[in-house]
Design a protein around this motif. Structure first.
Motif, PDB file in Angstrom:
ATOM      1  N   LYS A  87       0.775  -1.256  -0.059  1.00 15.14           N
ATOM      2  CA  LYS A  87      -0.132   0.119  -0.065  1.00 15.14           C
ATOM      3  C   LYS A  87       0.837   1.257   0.064  1.00 15.14           C
ATOM      4  CE  LYS A  87      -3.844  -1.694   2.940  1.00 15.14           C
ATOM      5  NZ  LYS A  87      -4.680  -1.504   3.933  1.00 15.14           N
ATOM      6  N   HIS A  88       2.084   1.318   0.725  1.00 15.24           N
ATOM      7  CA  HIS A  88       2.681   2.435   0.887  1.00 15.24           C
ATOM      8  C   HIS A  88       4.015   2.401   0.260  1.00 15.24           C
ATOM      9  CE1 HIS A  88      -0.678   3.312   3.837  1.00 15.24           C
ATOM     10  NE2 HIS A  88      -0.446   2.143   4.448  1.00 15.24           N
ATOM     11  N   SER A  89       4.658   1.640  -0.194  1.00 19.06           N
ATOM     12  CA  SER A  89       5.847   1.803  -0.713  1.00 19.06           C
ATOM     13  C   SER A  89       5.782   1.931  -2.360  1.00 19.06           C
ATOM     14  CB  SER A  89       6.788   0.417  -0.603  1.00 19.06           C
ATOM     15  OG  SER A  89       7.971   0.367  -1.263  1.00 19.06           O
ATOM     16  N   SER A  90       6.581   2.822  -2.856  1.00 19.08           N
ATOM     17  CA  SER A  90       6.591   3.015  -4.299  1.00 19.08           C
ATOM     18  C   SER A  90       7.463   1.933  -5.111  1.00 19.08           C
ATOM     19  CB  SER A  90       7.309   4.324  -4.696  1.00 19.08           C
ATOM     20  OG  SER A  90       8.725   4.123  -4.371  1.00 19.08           O
ATOM     21  N   GLU A  91       8.004   0.981  -4.324  1.00 18.43           N
ATOM     22  CA  GLU A  91       8.758  -0.347  -4.836  1.00 18.43           C
ATOM     23  C   GLU A  91       8.610  -1.406  -4.048  1.00 18.43           C
ATOM     24  OE1 GLU A  91      12.540   0.706  -6.932  1.00 18.43           O
ATOM     25  OE2 GLU A  91      12.557   2.513  -5.577  1.00 18.43           O
TER      26      GLU A  91
END
Length: 170
Positions: A87-91
């Motif tokens: 949900k919260h990490s771009s990678e």
């Protein structure tokens, strides 16, 4: 308890009556199931060959490009943290969350041999166990066991007055 359907399916979680079934892996192959009652009060373990030692969940393998390995105390914590990273990490593919099924340091004796084969891109290991005595003791034991990997390892202590506070609570 906050696990969405996609996360449950990605971990091959199944419901069996009043129990959730967590697959237990050996050498990357499901060889049994640990059953936890939906209310969390009862546990049962079923294994095809009778070996009930703790195993890494979901498995030993690290996907290529995993840079951060995070150990938590239980299967639910693996699923919750994996879900939150997505949900919260771009990678999110850079992270892999694993559990040895207990915060008391009961991990497979061959943990190093198996992980050494898969650590080419690994930059850091974090251990986030419960903030109680067993969790702290287990985190220290795991950190010592992981030393042969020669990868920077940090124990993360969750600051809370609640005994047993863990990553899923956080």
């Amino acid at each position: 308890r906050g696990i969405d359907k996609d996360t449950a399916l990605s971990f091959r979680l199944q419901a069996k009556g009043d129990f959730l079934s967590f697959p237990q892996n050996r050498k990357g192959i499901v060889d049994g199931y640990k059953h936890l009652s939906i209310d969390g009060k009862k546990r049962m373990f079923f294994d095809r060959d009778g070996d009930s030692k703790s195993k890494l969940f979901p498995d030993y393998k690290l996907k290529p490009k995993v840079e951060y390995l995070i150990f938590v105390a239980g299967e639910y914590d693996v699923m919750m943290l994996t879900q939150e990273i997505k949900k919260h990490s771009s990678e999110p593919a850079k992270y892999s969350v694993k559990s040895s099924s207990t915060g008391e340091g009961s991990f497979p004796p061959d943990i190093i041999d198996r992980l050494q084969k898969n650590t080419c891109d690994l930059k850091q290991i974090r251990i986030i166990y419960d903030n109680d005595e067993a969790g702290i003791k287990g985190a220290k034991k795991l950190a010592i066991a992981l030393e042969p990997l020669e990868i920077p390892t940090q124990i993360v202590y969750l600051d809370s007055d609640v005994k047993g506070y863990d990553v899923s609570d956080f």
